[in-house]
Write a protein that holds these residues in place. Structure first.
Motif, PDB file in Angstrom:
ATOM      1  N   PRO A  94       0.828  -1.220   0.000  1.00 19.66           N
ATOM      2  CA  PRO A  94       0.000   0.000   0.000  1.00 19.66           C
ATOM      3  C   PRO A  94       0.856   1.262   0.000  1.00 19.66           C
ATOM      4  N   SER A  95       0.474   2.210  -0.813  1.00 24.10           N
ATOM      5  CA  SER A  95       1.194   3.482  -0.890  1.00 24.10           C
ATOM      6  C   SER A  95       0.916   4.319   0.351  1.00 24.10           C
ATOM      7  N   GLN A  96       1.983   4.806   0.974  1.00 20.92           N
ATOM      8  CA  GLN A  96       1.831   5.665   2.144  1.00 20.92           C
ATOM      9  C   GLN A  96       1.453   7.095   1.766  1.00 20.92           C
ATOM     10  N   ARG A  97       1.617   7.427   0.499  1.00 22.79           N
ATOM     11  CA  ARG A  97       1.328   8.802   0.073  1.00 22.79           C
ATOM     12  C   ARG A  97      -0.155   9.054  -0.136  1.00 22.79           C
ATOM     13  N   HIS A  98      -0.922   7.986  -0.350  1.00 21.68           N
ATOM     14  CA  HIS A  98      -2.320   8.192  -0.723  1.00 21.68           C
ATOM     15  C   HIS A  98      -3.257   7.328   0.122  1.00 21.68           C
ATOM     16  N   ALA A  99      -3.006   7.315   1.427  1.00 23.72           N
ATOM     17  CA  ALA A  99      -3.812   6.495   2.324  1.00 23.72           C
ATOM     18  C   ALA A  99      -5.258   6.969   2.402  1.00 23.72           C
ATOM     19  N   LEU A 100      -5.499   8.231   2.065  1.00 26.73           N
ATOM     20  CA  LEU A 100      -6.861   8.798   2.113  1.00 26.73           C
ATOM     21  C   LEU A 100      -7.374   9.079   0.700  1.00 26.73           C
ATOM     22  N   LEU A 101      -6.973   8.257  -0.244  1.00 27.58           N
ATOM     23  CA  LEU A 101      -7.324   8.479  -1.648  1.00 27.58           C
ATOM     24  C   LEU A 101      -8.831   8.632  -1.857  1.00 27.58           C
ATOM     25  N   ASP A 102      -9.622   7.851  -1.147  1.00 29.89           N
ATOM     26  CA  ASP A 102     -11.068   7.887  -1.360  1.00 29.89           C
ATOM     27  C   ASP A 102     -11.713   9.172  -0.863  1.00 29.89           C
ATOM     28  N   GLN A 103     -10.922  10.010  -0.170  1.00 33.32           N
ATOM     29  CA  GLN A 103     -11.460  11.280   0.326  1.00 33.32           C
ATOM     30  C   GLN A 103     -10.978  12.476  -0.487  1.00 33.32           C
ATOM     31  N   ALA A 148     -10.619  15.286  -3.338  1.00 33.75           N
ATOM     32  CA  ALA A 148     -11.479  16.004  -4.283  1.00 33.75           C
ATOM     33  C   ALA A 148     -11.130  15.538  -5.690  1.00 33.75           C
ATOM     34  N   ASP A 149     -12.009  15.805  -6.648  1.00 34.49           N
ATOM     35  CA  ASP A 149     -11.800  15.294  -8.007  1.00 34.49           C
ATOM     36  C   ASP A 149     -10.458  15.717  -8.585  1.00 34.49           C
ATOM     37  N   ASP A 150     -10.102  16.999  -8.412  1.00 36.16           N
ATOM     38  CA  ASP A 150      -8.839  17.455  -8.990  1.00 36.16           C
ATOM     39  C   ASP A 150      -7.642  16.808  -8.303  1.00 36.16           C
ATOM     40  N   GLU A 151      -7.734  16.590  -6.995  1.00 37.07           N
ATOM     41  CA  GLU A 151      -6.656  15.905  -6.281  1.00 37.07           C
ATOM     42  C   GLU A 151      -6.540  14.446  -6.729  1.00 37.07           C
ATOM     43  N   LEU A 152      -7.689  13.807  -6.937  1.00 37.00           N
ATOM     44  CA  LEU A 152      -7.708  12.411  -7.353  1.00 37.00           C
ATOM     45  C   LEU A 152      -7.050  12.241  -8.716  1.00 37.00           C
ATOM     46  N   VAL A 153      -7.440  13.090  -9.658  1.00 38.31           N
ATOM     47  CA  VAL A 153      -6.847  13.042 -10.998  1.00 38.31           C
ATOM     48  C   VAL A 153      -5.352  13.339 -10.924  1.00 38.31           C
ATOM     49  N   GLY A 154      -4.987  14.334 -10.139  1.00 37.78           N
ATOM     50  CA  GLY A 154      -3.581  14.699  -9.998  1.00 37.78           C
ATOM     51  C   GLY A 154      -2.742  13.571  -9.429  1.00 37.78           C
ATOM     52  N   ALA A 155      -3.300  12.846  -8.458  1.00 41.19           N
ATOM     53  CA  ALA A 155      -2.567  11.735  -7.853  1.00 41.19           C
ATOM     54  C   ALA A 155      -2.269  10.653  -8.884  1.00 41.19           C
ATOM     55  N   PHE A 156      -3.267  10.330  -9.702  1.00 42.01           N
ATOM     56  CA  PHE A 156      -3.046   9.312 -10.733  1.00 42.01           C
ATOM     57  C   PHE A 156      -2.046   9.779 -11.783  1.00 42.01           C
ATOM     58  N   LEU A 157      -2.173  11.014 -12.223  1.00 36.68           N
ATOM     59  CA  LEU A 157      -1.280  11.505 -13.270  1.00 36.68           C
ATOM     60  C   LEU A 157       0.157  11.619 -12.782  1.00 36.68           C
ATOM     61  N   ASP A 158       0.333  12.146 -11.568  1.00 33.19           N
ATOM     62  CA  ASP A 158       1.688  12.262 -11.028  1.00 33.19           C
ATOM     63  C   ASP A 158       2.333  10.885 -10.883  1.00 33.19           C
ATOM     64  N   ASP A 159       1.543   9.907 -10.458  1.00 33.58           N
ATOM     65  CA  ASP A 159       2.084   8.566 -10.272  1.00 33.58           C
ATOM     66  C   ASP A 159       2.497   7.946 -11.601  1.00 33.58           C
ATOM     67  N   GLN A 160       1.749   8.229 -12.669  1.00 33.03           N
ATOM     68  CA  GLN A 160       2.084   7.678 -13.979  1.00 33.03           C
ATOM     69  C   GLN A 160       3.435   8.170 -14.476  1.00 33.03           C
ATOM     70  N   LEU A 161       3.835   9.367 -14.076  1.00 33.65           N
ATOM     71  CA  LEU A 161       5.141   9.866 -14.497  1.00 33.65           C
ATOM     72  C   LEU A 161       6.269   8.959 -14.017  1.00 33.65           C
ATOM     73  N   GLU A 162       6.045   8.281 -12.897  1.00 34.59           N
ATOM     74  CA  GLU A 162       7.070   7.380 -12.380  1.00 34.59           C
ATOM     75  C   GLU A 162       7.263   6.172 -13.286  1.00 34.59           C
ATOM     76  N   ALA A 163       6.245   5.842 -14.075  1.00 36.82           N
ATOM     77  CA  ALA A 163       6.395   4.737 -15.030  1.00 36.82           C
ATOM     78  C   ALA A 163       7.458   5.073 -16.058  1.00 36.82           C
ATOM     79  N   VAL A 164       7.450   6.309 -16.537  1.00 38.60           N
ATOM     80  CA  VAL A 164       8.438   6.735 -17.523  1.00 38.60           C
ATOM     81  C   VAL A 164       9.843   6.650 -16.929  1.00 38.60           C
TER      82      VAL A 164
END
Length: 295
Positions: free
Chosen positions: A9-18, A20-36
């Motif tokens: 489990p990621s320690q950075r996003h333990a409250l992911l389900d809480q 806001a929409d922009d934070e949720l989208v941002g979390a996914f997009l920022d994490d995808q950069l790590e794939a590159v």
């Protein structure tokens, strides 16, 4: 039991389900950069895979993809895109998916745990020493994939293991191991996220680099595509115009004489040859546009 990084489990996003929409989208997009970045760190191994695969492809070998779940579906995707993009023969891009072809659209639970079936499926396509087998597993220990890996090695095929955890059996036991260390996922254990993204990037990179080495690209132009629909016909015209500097009417007229084969049209126009002469020049040059132009 030791927990894999991809399952931790990621320690950075333990409250992911809480969020806001922009934070949720941002979390996914920022994490995808790590794939590159994970793929970038594996660049030396990816380059080694390309170098080892090229002579086998020149000898007539096949690209064989093996995986389960998301990893397997990504292998299927890479395999089916090679024909329309590069005219790579269908029979030289084979994809094996745990659970069979139906698992592409509906998950077949438990299929990935069958090591013997992985070996049997691989042997059924009669691997040879000139074939290249991609073994795909985010965890790096999928039994179906490991069964196929050992069958491929026994047949003398080049094995390239791609995993998302360090010191994973798939990467360690393959001839060339590519570790895409993407770490914890935003949604714990969902390897369809950045682990999957990293595999897609790696496969795109390897197969595209192979096609460049096999003379299916001139400069950075895709000159060996199959113009199988109206969009691709237009693309063929634009590519020919760009490569040769001729107008649209000339490009189209030349393409019509060679079944819209961009390579042939480019050589014919730049060499001032007929399309039949251009085809012969390309044959002598083993498909290389540059060599055909120089010869």
């Amino acid at each position: 039991m030791t927990m894999l990084k991809t399952e931790t489990p990621s320690q950075r996003h333990a409250l992911l389900d809480q969020y806001a929409d922009d934070e949720l989208v941002g979390a996914f997009l920022d994490d995808q950069l790590e794939a590159v970045e994970a793929v970038r760190r594996a660049a030396p191994q990816i380059a080694a895979a390309v170098a080892a695969a090229v002579p086998r492809m020149r000898a007539g070998g096949r690209l064989i993809y093996v995986g389960a779940g998301t990893s397997g579906r990504l292998g299927v995707l890479d395999s089916v895109e090679l024909y329309p993009t590069f005219s790579w023969p269908h029979e030289r891009a084979v994809a094996l998916l745990a659970g069979g072809a139906g698992a592409m659209f509906k998950a077949v639970e438990g299929a990935e745990d069958d090591r013997a079936q992985g070996a049997a499926d691989l042997r059924a396509v009669q691997p040879q020493d000139r074939d290249v087998v991609f073994l795909l597993a985010a965890s790096g220990g999928t039994p179906y994939v490991l069964g196929a890996l050992h069958a491929a090695r026994a047949a003398g095929a080049l094995t390239i293991g791609i995993a998302n955890n360090t010191d994973a059996p798939v990467a360690r036991e393959a001839e060339i191991g590519v570790t895409l260390d993407t770490g914890e996922e935003v949604i714990s254990g969902s390897t369809r996220l950045k682990a999957g993204t990293s595999q897609k990037i790696a496969l795109n990179t390897i197969s595209s680099a192979l096609m460049v080495r096999l003379h299916k690209v001139y400069g950075n132009l895709m000159v060996d595509l199959k113009a199988s629909n109206a969009k691709l016909v237009q693309r063929s015209v634009r590519l020919t115009m760009h490569a040769t500097g001729v107008d649209e009417a000339t490009a189209r007229a030349t393409l019509e004489q060679c079944d819209f084969h961009v390579k042939v049209a480019v050589v014919a126009l730049l060499n001032g040859q007929s399309t039949a002469e251009a085809e012969a020049a390309l044959a002598r040059a083993q498909g290389s546009v540059r060599a055909a132009l120089a010869g």
